[in-house]
Design an enzyme around this catalytic site. Structure first.
Site, PDB file in Angstrom:
ATOM      1  N   ASP A 217      -4.266  -6.646  -7.500  1.00  0.00           N
ATOM      2  CA  ASP A 217      -3.047  -6.425  -6.719  1.00  0.00           C
ATOM      3  C   ASP A 217      -2.314  -7.756  -6.607  1.00  0.00           C
ATOM      4  O   ASP A 217      -2.696  -8.748  -7.241  1.00  0.00           O
ATOM      5  CB  ASP A 217      -3.377  -5.843  -5.337  1.00  0.00           C
ATOM      6  CG  ASP A 217      -2.310  -4.866  -4.862  1.00  0.00           C
ATOM      7  OD1 ASP A 217      -1.162  -5.306  -4.653  1.00  0.00           O
ATOM      8  OD2 ASP A 217      -2.606  -3.667  -4.707  1.00  0.00           O
ATOM      9  N   HIS A 291       2.641  -4.137  -8.128  1.00  0.00           N
ATOM     10  CA  HIS A 291       1.462  -4.760  -7.499  1.00  0.00           C
ATOM     11  C   HIS A 291       0.778  -5.749  -8.447  1.00  0.00           C
ATOM     12  O   HIS A 291      -0.445  -5.875  -8.443  1.00  0.00           O
ATOM     13  CB  HIS A 291       0.460  -3.691  -7.054  1.00  0.00           C
ATOM     14  CG  HIS A 291       0.920  -2.881  -5.878  1.00  0.00           C
ATOM     15  ND1 HIS A 291       0.837  -3.334  -4.584  1.00  0.00           N
ATOM     16  CD2 HIS A 291       1.482  -1.647  -5.811  1.00  0.00           C
ATOM     17  CE1 HIS A 291       1.318  -2.403  -3.760  1.00  0.00           C
ATOM     18  NE2 HIS A 291       1.732  -1.371  -4.479  1.00  0.00           N
ATOM     19  N   GLU A 369       4.459   2.428  -6.242  1.00  0.00           N
ATOM     20  CA  GLU A 369       5.331   1.469  -5.556  1.00  0.00           C
ATOM     21  C   GLU A 369       5.878   0.375  -6.476  1.00  0.00           C
ATOM     22  O   GLU A 369       6.032  -0.774  -6.059  1.00  0.00           O
ATOM     23  CB  GLU A 369       4.600   0.842  -4.366  1.00  0.00           C
ATOM     24  CG  GLU A 369       4.194   1.869  -3.316  1.00  0.00           C
ATOM     25  CD  GLU A 369       3.421   1.265  -2.157  1.00  0.00           C
ATOM     26  OE1 GLU A 369       3.447   1.845  -1.059  1.00  0.00           O
ATOM     27  OE2 GLU A 369       2.783   0.202  -2.349  1.00  0.00           O
ATOM     28  N   TRP A 435      -1.339  10.627  -3.214  1.00  0.00           N
ATOM     29  CA  TRP A 435      -1.457   9.896  -1.961  1.00  0.00           C
ATOM     30  C   TRP A 435      -0.283  10.137  -1.014  1.00  0.00           C
ATOM     31  O   TRP A 435      -0.436  10.038   0.195  1.00  0.00           O
ATOM     32  CB  TRP A 435      -1.602   8.390  -2.234  1.00  0.00           C
ATOM     33  CG  TRP A 435      -0.382   7.688  -2.709  1.00  0.00           C
ATOM     34  CD1 TRP A 435       0.102   7.631  -3.977  1.00  0.00           C
ATOM     35  CD2 TRP A 435       0.523   6.906  -1.915  1.00  0.00           C
ATOM     36  NE1 TRP A 435       1.243   6.881  -4.043  1.00  0.00           N
ATOM     37  CE2 TRP A 435       1.527   6.418  -2.783  1.00  0.00           C
ATOM     38  CE3 TRP A 435       0.590   6.574  -0.568  1.00  0.00           C
ATOM     39  CZ2 TRP A 435       2.582   5.610  -2.348  1.00  0.00           C
ATOM     40  CZ3 TRP A 435       1.638   5.767  -0.126  1.00  0.00           C
ATOM     41  CH2 TRP A 435       2.611   5.298  -1.012  1.00  0.00           C
TER      42      TRP A 435
END
Length: 649
Positions: A217, A291, A369, A435
């Protein structure tokens, strides 16, 4: 007179025998040992449990009998160690015995009801028998057997003056789902190899079988890759910060980057073997294209942004603007460049080695994301869109995901990503981990993608589990009651494509392994029951009773857990005449709440909460504590009135 005497005597003996039978089902002990309750409190709830009269007592010499000792060595070693450590009794394993204590039997012909992980557990007054089709089933039967003994069986040291009794039961049990996972984020904060092993040990108690390791990450790269040394020389290290992650002051150039770590390939092999011995698969995740700041800090040429040469591994400073929701606006470009061929060469090297290290069939490649604001103004991206006929930025990410999937499949593995990979189109063979609620998982399964349900609504264990006044602050909450409502196979889904469910523990605000434990338990109890037990067996009141029994077990195991179920829920509002009002709602039944507004510490002799409280005009602190009867059971919570006032805005 003799007849009357005999009748009285008979009645006395019968009553005495009846009383003894009652005691034998609920307690163990006599003149030689203390009384210890042994309720049937198995988590997750078995498919079928029938309690019988009587109890089984461990003898001084415990004989485990099996003709399959080589195949069952994990279960034998596990059971022997747990018994020996806590009880001090001698345990031996024999292929045959006249009076075996515990028999472990692999079925000669499969019992179709049990499948690969199911078991039957029969506890009788003189013997325990566990049968299963496969070694994993025996292992899970052992977990249930241990949960029938007194909580002291979890102790890491010898416990004296206990009569080790278990209730006599017949159990038939097998899982609802084959994928029963917990995700452990070791990227935001590094956790040692020994801590990962402890995580595995803790999860198998409750029949989880999938450890999802989030290995990369913005805050760290955690796995050695041969030929790419900068990933661990640079990407694994940041500046140590203490406080609230996300709000740290950006590090200065002279602050030492010594906080972090990584797993060597030998470490990974050791962890994989350790997990396999406990019937756990490890799913590796390399989160791309977003990320990826740790990658870019190590190899800036993999970015679309020239300024990436100045980027550093994140230490917890703000790098995203979430004011407009997801995807966020990136303040630094933490994405790999989909238009850069070097990226795919890099990922080929990484995935080749990851595929060899992890025998599990899937590799998780993230996809969540990914910020698009840097891509939108990049000439390389514009040229890629023109060359490939891509109309939107989500299609750019879809192009990236499809290329990454081809690399994964070329290594003999299956590709999985977070549900954002559905945007812009995705390969029919891609598996989805949903998620952002249940809806994307339902959509993906109905489109015939394999799906693992891990929705924020029920399964994000980094969320606060009690009032924010008691917790490291995170942007959302998840109480135990809500986690227990998780149903990974809702009625509206094509169930054959839901391969599993799991809970995710992100670690931005989790700095130590003790806090890892606190965040997991007891909410992971709720998740284990949601992915193992039939939905018709789930019962909140019964679950709470069993959870409280397991708190005692965790105490003896020296595992930290959250007592949040004993904390009241604070609801704040203004009355019609603008008075500040507070409602206190227990999460579970049978608790009394006592309070004070005078800055003193309340106990059960203080005012008892019976209805909404009007906050006195000059009060500056509300203190509350919960009791069960005469015993304090909850934490003392000190709530500033100023905080209550903010909650009305």
């Amino acid at each position: 007179m003799k007849k009357l005497f005999l009748i009285i005597t008979c009645c006395f003996v019968t009553a005495s025998t009846f009383a003894q039978n009652i005691i034998s089902e609920t307690e163990s002990g006599d003149a030689e040992g203390s009384l210890v309750q042994t309720p049937c409190a198995i988590i997750p709830e078995p498919v079928s449990l029938m309690k019988k009269t009587g109890t089984f007592t461990l003898p001084e010499n415990v004989i485990i009998q099996t003709t399959k000792s080589a195949e069952l060595k994990q279960s034998i070693a596990y059971l022997s160690d747990r018994i020996t450590t806590a009880t001090g009794k001698f345990v031996s394993t024999l292929a045959s015995s006249t009076h075996p204590t515990i028999k472990l039997i692999l079925n000669a012909q499969d019992d179709t009801q049990l499948g690969a992980e199911g078991y039957k557990l029969n506890v009788n007054p003189t013997q325990v028998v566990i049968t299963a089709n496969k070694p994993a089933g025996i292992f899970y039967g052992v977990q249930s057997l241990l949960q029938l003994f007194p909580a002291e069986i979890e102790s890491k040291e010898l416990v004296k003056d206990i009569k080790w009794k278990a209730s006599c039961v017949d159990v038939v049990d097998y899982p609802k789902l084959g994928w029963r996972g917990l995700m452990f984020d070791v990227a935001r904060h590094f956790f040692t190899k020994q801590e990962v092993k402890q995580f595995i040990d803790d999860m198998v108690r409750y029949k989880f079988n999938l450890l999802h390791l989030h290995l990369a990450d913005d805050e760290g790269w955690r796995i050695e890759i041969k030929g790419l040394p900068k990933l661990t020389e640079i990407g694994a290290w940041s500046v140590k910060k203490t406080g609230t992650f996300g709000d740290f002051i950006p590090p200065t150039p002279d602050e030492p980057r010594t906080y972090g770590g990584f797993y060597t390939q030998e470490d990974i092999k050791e962890l994989v073997q350790y997990a396999q011995e406990r019937f756990v698969n490890i799913l590796p995740e390399i989160d791309v294209p977003g990320h990826s700041l740790a990658i870019i800090a190590s190899y800036p040429e993999l970015s679309c942004t020239p300024d990436a040469v100045n980027y550093k591994v994140r230490s917890g400073e703000k790098i995203m603007d979430w004011s407009r929701g997801a995807p966020p606006i990136a303040l630094v470009d933490n994405t790999l460049c989909p238009a850069n061929e070097k990226v795919y060469t890099f990922l080929d090297t990484v995935i080749t080695q990851v595929a060899k290290l992890f025998p599990f069939e899937y590799i998780h490649m993230g996809g969540d994301e990914a910020s698009h604001n840097f891509w939108e103004k990049n000439d390389q991206i514009k040229q890629l869109m023109q060359r490939e006929g891509l109309k939107t930025i989500p299609q750019v990410q879809a192009y990236f995901e499809k290329r990454v999937e081809q690399i994964v499949m070329a290594k003999g593995k299956k590709f999985m990503g977070w549900d954002e990979i559905l945007e812009g189109g995705v390969s029919p063979t891609a598996a989805v981990m949903s998620w952002r609620g249940m809806k994307y998982g339902i959509q993906a399964a109905n489109d015939k993608h394999n799906v693992v349900m891990s929705p924020t609504d029920f399964a994000y264990l980094d969320y606060m589990q009690a009032d924010a006044i008691t917790e490291p602050k995170v942007y959302a909450s998840l109480r135990l009651n809500k986690a227990y409502q998780f149903n990974p196979v809702p009625a509206s889904v094509n169930a054959q494509y839901v391969i599993g469910g799991q809970a995710n523990l992100w670690t931005e605000q989790v700095f130590t392994f003790r806090q890892v434990e606190y965040m997991l338990w007891p909410r992971a109890f709720a998740i284990s029951e949601s992915v193992w037990s039939p939905i018709e067996k789930k019962n909140w009141t019964n679950f709470v009773d069993r959870t409280e029994q397991h708190f005692k077990r965790l105490d003896f195991a020296e595992i930290k857990y959250s007592p949040a179920i004993y904390d009241p829920i604070f609801m704040v509002k203004r009355s019609a005449d603008k008075q500040l009002m507070v409602e206190l709602t227990p999460e579970i039944d049978g608790l009394d709440i006592y309070y004070s507004f005078d800055n003193s510490t309340p106990d059960r002799f203080y005012p008892k909460y019976t209805g909404a409280l009007q906050v006195p005009k000059d009060a500056n602190m509300l203190r509350v504590i919960t009791y069960r009867g005469k015993q304090p059971i909850g934490r003392l919570i000190s709530m500033p009135v100023a905080d209550l006032q903010k909650r009305t805005k």
